[in-house]
Write an enzyme that holds these catalytic residues in place. Structure first.
Site, PDB file in Angstrom:
ATOM      1  N   ASP A 161     -10.580   4.243  -9.492  1.00  0.00           N
ATOM      2  CA  ASP A 161     -11.278   5.266  -8.690  1.00  0.00           C
ATOM      3  C   ASP A 161     -10.542   6.590  -8.772  1.00  0.00           C
ATOM      4  OD1 ASP A 161     -12.736   3.138  -7.623  1.00  0.00           O
ATOM      5  OD2 ASP A 161     -11.476   3.017  -5.822  1.00  0.00           O
ATOM      6  N   GLU A 185     -10.345 -10.973  -0.369  1.00  0.00           N
ATOM      7  CA  GLU A 185     -11.607 -10.533   0.244  1.00  0.00           C
ATOM      8  C   GLU A 185     -12.738 -11.444  -0.228  1.00  0.00           C
ATOM      9  OE1 GLU A 185     -12.388  -6.281   0.005  1.00  0.00           O
ATOM     10  OE2 GLU A 185     -14.528  -6.688  -0.094  1.00  0.00           O
ATOM     11  N   GLU A 231     -15.244  -8.627   4.980  1.00  0.00           N
ATOM     12  CA  GLU A 231     -16.276  -7.578   4.935  1.00  0.00           C
ATOM     13  C   GLU A 231     -17.565  -8.070   5.583  1.00  0.00           C
ATOM     14  OE1 GLU A 231     -16.465  -5.184   1.428  1.00  0.00           O
ATOM     15  OE2 GLU A 231     -18.654  -5.152   1.462  1.00  0.00           O
ATOM     16  N   HIS A 255      -9.177   1.736  -5.561  1.00  0.00           N
ATOM     17  CA  HIS A 255      -8.956   0.945  -6.774  1.00  0.00           C
ATOM     18  C   HIS A 255      -8.258   1.884  -7.751  1.00  0.00           C
ATOM     19  CE1 HIS A 255     -12.801  -0.760  -5.244  1.00  0.00           C
ATOM     20  NE2 HIS A 255     -12.366  -1.909  -5.701  1.00  0.00           N
ATOM     21  N   ASP A 315     -13.205  -4.935   6.071  1.00  0.00           N
ATOM     22  CA  ASP A 315     -14.018  -3.924   5.405  1.00  0.00           C
ATOM     23  C   ASP A 315     -15.239  -3.718   6.284  1.00  0.00           C
ATOM     24  OD1 ASP A 315     -12.342  -3.346   3.360  1.00  0.00           O
ATOM     25  OD2 ASP A 315     -13.655  -4.018   1.747  1.00  0.00           O
ATOM     26  N   HIS A 338     -20.404  -9.034   3.271  1.00  0.00           N
ATOM     27  CA  HIS A 338     -20.134 -10.262   2.524  1.00  0.00           C
ATOM     28  C   HIS A 338     -20.358 -11.477   3.424  1.00  0.00           C
ATOM     29  CE1 HIS A 338     -17.200  -7.940  -0.342  1.00  0.00           C
ATOM     30  NE2 HIS A 338     -18.400  -7.399  -0.268  1.00  0.00           N
ATOM     31  N   ASP A 344     -25.298  -6.437  -1.624  1.00  0.00           N
ATOM     32  CA  ASP A 344     -24.270  -5.756  -0.840  1.00  0.00           C
ATOM     33  C   ASP A 344     -24.666  -4.284  -0.707  1.00  0.00           C
ATOM     34  OD1 ASP A 344     -21.810  -5.674   0.417  1.00  0.00           O
ATOM     35  OD2 ASP A 344     -20.624  -5.622  -1.425  1.00  0.00           O
ATOM     36  N   ASP A 380     -23.685  -2.167   1.538  1.00  0.00           N
ATOM     37  CA  ASP A 380     -22.533  -1.345   1.955  1.00  0.00           C
ATOM     38  C   ASP A 380     -22.936  -0.163   2.837  1.00  0.00           C
ATOM     39  OD1 ASP A 380     -20.582  -2.878   0.693  1.00  0.00           O
ATOM     40  OD2 ASP A 380     -20.709  -1.766  -1.180  1.00  0.00           O
ATOM     41  N   ASP A 424     -15.746   0.325   3.909  1.00  0.00           N
ATOM     42  CA  ASP A 424     -16.241   0.039   2.550  1.00  0.00           C
ATOM     43  C   ASP A 424     -17.753   0.260   2.606  1.00  0.00           C
ATOM     44  OD1 ASP A 424     -16.689  -0.769   0.005  1.00  0.00           O
ATOM     45  OD2 ASP A 424     -15.750  -2.735   0.191  1.00  0.00           O
TER      46      ASP A 424
HETATM   47  C1  XLS Z   1     -17.207  -5.270  -3.329  1.00  0.00           C
HETATM   48  C2  XLS Z   1     -15.976  -5.243  -2.586  1.00  0.00           C
HETATM   49  C3  XLS Z   1     -14.952  -4.221  -3.063  1.00  0.00           C
HETATM   50  C4  XLS Z   1     -13.605  -4.524  -2.474  1.00  0.00           C
HETATM   51  C5  XLS Z   1     -12.473  -3.886  -3.182  1.00  0.00           C
HETATM   52  O1  XLS Z   1     -18.218  -5.799  -2.913  1.00  0.00           O
HETATM   53  O2  XLS Z   1     -16.281  -5.044  -1.247  1.00  0.00           O
HETATM   54  O3  XLS Z   1     -15.369  -2.935  -2.775  1.00  0.00           O
HETATM   55  O4  XLS Z   1     -13.559  -4.175  -1.135  1.00  0.00           O
HETATM   56  O5  XLS Z   1     -12.395  -4.270  -4.500  1.00  0.00           O
HETATM   57 NI    NI Z   2     -14.986  -4.621   0.289  1.00  0.00          NI
HETATM   58 NI    NI Z   3     -18.563  -5.324  -0.719  1.00  0.00          NI
END
Ligand code: XLS
Ligand code: NI
Ligand code: NI
Length: 440
Positions: free
Chosen positions: A104, A232, A268, A101, A296, A271, A307, A309, A339
């Site tokens: 970041d 996404e 993802e 991003h 992702d 998600h 989430d 991750d 991700d």
């Molecule tokens: C958040 C998203 C984010 C996207 C990019 O849950 O996964 O990280 O991948 O903005």
């Molecule tokens: Ni993501």
């Molecule tokens: Ni995410």
């Protein structure tokens, strides 16, 4: 040059019997699977935000991650150190892509102009590091969710000044992605959703989101950015009702607003499960609609509703994901972006490597298993036979559009003996287990 990850050398493939946590057990980049190397199939990418910017904060506690750049206090010096460290990390890990991003990689200044200058300075360094390492940008994106100005959303904010700011930010993020030759650009609708309809004009918010995406497509054309646009999907968090709920919802939205030709999906795993789907469901839906472009790669915790991750370690999920990806002809306009972040208690620099290694091994194994499944064709053959009634007789007439309700009534009236076959779910699950177990 200053070495950030001292004591960690290039990660090597040592094979499945290795006990070395800093070696690949299954990911052997140059090994050929079905005519392509693992590296070409998998197109791994490191997510800059989790690996270099995130510190392991949670709602109850401060950062725990120990990082080699922690002692640097000037924000721009820190950003440069992080970027330099990132390329050392990519090279040692042997990953060819990364994603970021805008916020970041460079700190925000007091004004948008100053923020853009910070970004330009870091992009210059990034470009040099990319040239000397050969590491490429998978995708860029804009953080339209961290700063408090996005409290009501970005493209779906009730405040037109915020819409304008978000547009300026995406314009710049697209320009730097283009400059760094990104394979694509991601739109994750961070705060594009709502908490309560009592204060929300949903129609205007959705229309505005579509207007925003059309502007992005127009601008890409204007600057000659031909990379893939991804949406996404995510169903909840941060807002209760995220507009981009899942692939099916987003496809409906894109078609309603004439946007489907410009976008494909970045899907993802975490998600998908938050939306109540398996990852395979989302990949499959996207694939059959010609919309699967990128992934992702992470996983959630089935007992938690947010989430998390986590790095992907579940072989069942990676196998069925690779099954869909292989059937898609790979991800030529995307990749597998981690991700994902190590758990808060896995705070050492070694954990940054170990977590990626486990994720890469899990997908490498998934690739091999899925390839074997497709080569044998047993699952595909079963599905084909299950639907064979549509290849002959009345079924073939239905598919060819030759019959309507009247003809079908006539047929049904004279067909008093309907016979169904077993779906054999458990037998098929046993078959998948066998493929997994035989490959380990
Ligand atoms: C958040 C998203 C984010 C996207 C990019 O849950 O996964 O990280 O991948 O903005
Ligand atoms: Ni993501
Ligand atoms: Ni995410």
């Amino acid at each position: 040059m200053n070495e950030f990850f001292k004591g960690i050398s290039k990660i090597k493939y040592e094979g499945k019997d290795s006990d070395n946590p800093l070696a690949f057990k299954y990911y052997n980049p140059d090994e050929v699977v079905g005519g392509k190397t693992m590296k070409e199939h998998l197109r791994f990418s490191v997510a800059y935000w989790h690996t270099f910017t995130g510190g392991g904060v949670d709602p109850f506690g401060a950062a725990t991650f120990q990082r080699p750049w922690d002692s640097i206090s000037d924000p721009m010096d820190k950003a440069k150190a992080r970027m330099t460290a990132a390329f050392e990390f990519f090279e040692k890990l042997g990953v060819e892509y990364f994603c970021f991003h805008d916020r970041d990689i460079a700190p925000e200044g007091d004004t948008l102009a100053e923020t853009n200058r910070n970004l330009d300075e870091i992009v210059k360094l990034t470009k040099e590091l990319m040239a000397s390492s050969g590491v490429k940008l998978l995708w860029g994106t804009a953080s339209l969710f961290t700063n408090p100005r996005f409290v009501h959303g970005a493209a779906t904010s009730c405040n037109a000044d915020v819409f304008a700011y978000a547009a300026a930010q995406v314009k710049k993020a697209m320009e730097i992605t283009h400059e760094l030759n990104g394979v694509g650009y991601t739109f994750w609708g961070g705060r594009e959703g709502y908490e309560t309809l009592l204060n929300t004009n949903m129609k205007l918010e959705l229309d505005n989101l579509a207007r925003f995406l059309h502007m992005a497509a127009d601008y890409a054309k204007e600057i000659g950015f031909t990379g893939q646009f991804y949406i996404e999907p995510k169903p909840k968090e941060p807002t209760k009702h995220q507009y981009d709920f899942d692939c099916a919802t987003v496809l409906g939205f894109l078609k309603t607003y004439g946007l489907d030709k410009y976008f494909k999906f970045n899907i993802e795993t975490n998600h998908a499960t938050l939306a109540g789907h398996t990852m395979q469901h989302e990949l499959h839906f996207a694939r059959i609609n010609g919309m699967l472009a990128s992934v992702d790669a992470n996983q959630g915790d089935m007992l938690l509703g947010w989430d998390t991750d986590q790095f992907p370690t579940d072989l069942y999920v990676t196998t069925l994901a690779m099954y869909e990806i292989l059937k898609n002809g790979g991800l030529p306009r995307g990749g597998l972006n981690f991700d994902a972040k190590p758990r808060r208690a896995s705070f050492t620099p070694e954990d940054m490597f170990i977590s990626h290694i486990v994720g890469m091994d899990s997908f490498a194994l998934g690739l091999k298993i899925a390839h074997k499944m497709l080569q044998d064709g047993k699952l595909e053959k079963f599905v084909e036979e299950r639907y064979s009634s549509y290849t002959k007789g009345i079924g073939a007439d239905i598919v060819a559009g030759k019959v309507g309700f009247k003809e079908l009534e006539q047929y049904a009236l004279s067909n008093n003996n309907i016979k169904n076959e077993s779906g054999r779910q458990e037998a098929l699950e046993a078959l998948v287990n066998k493929y997994i177990l035989q490959s380990i």
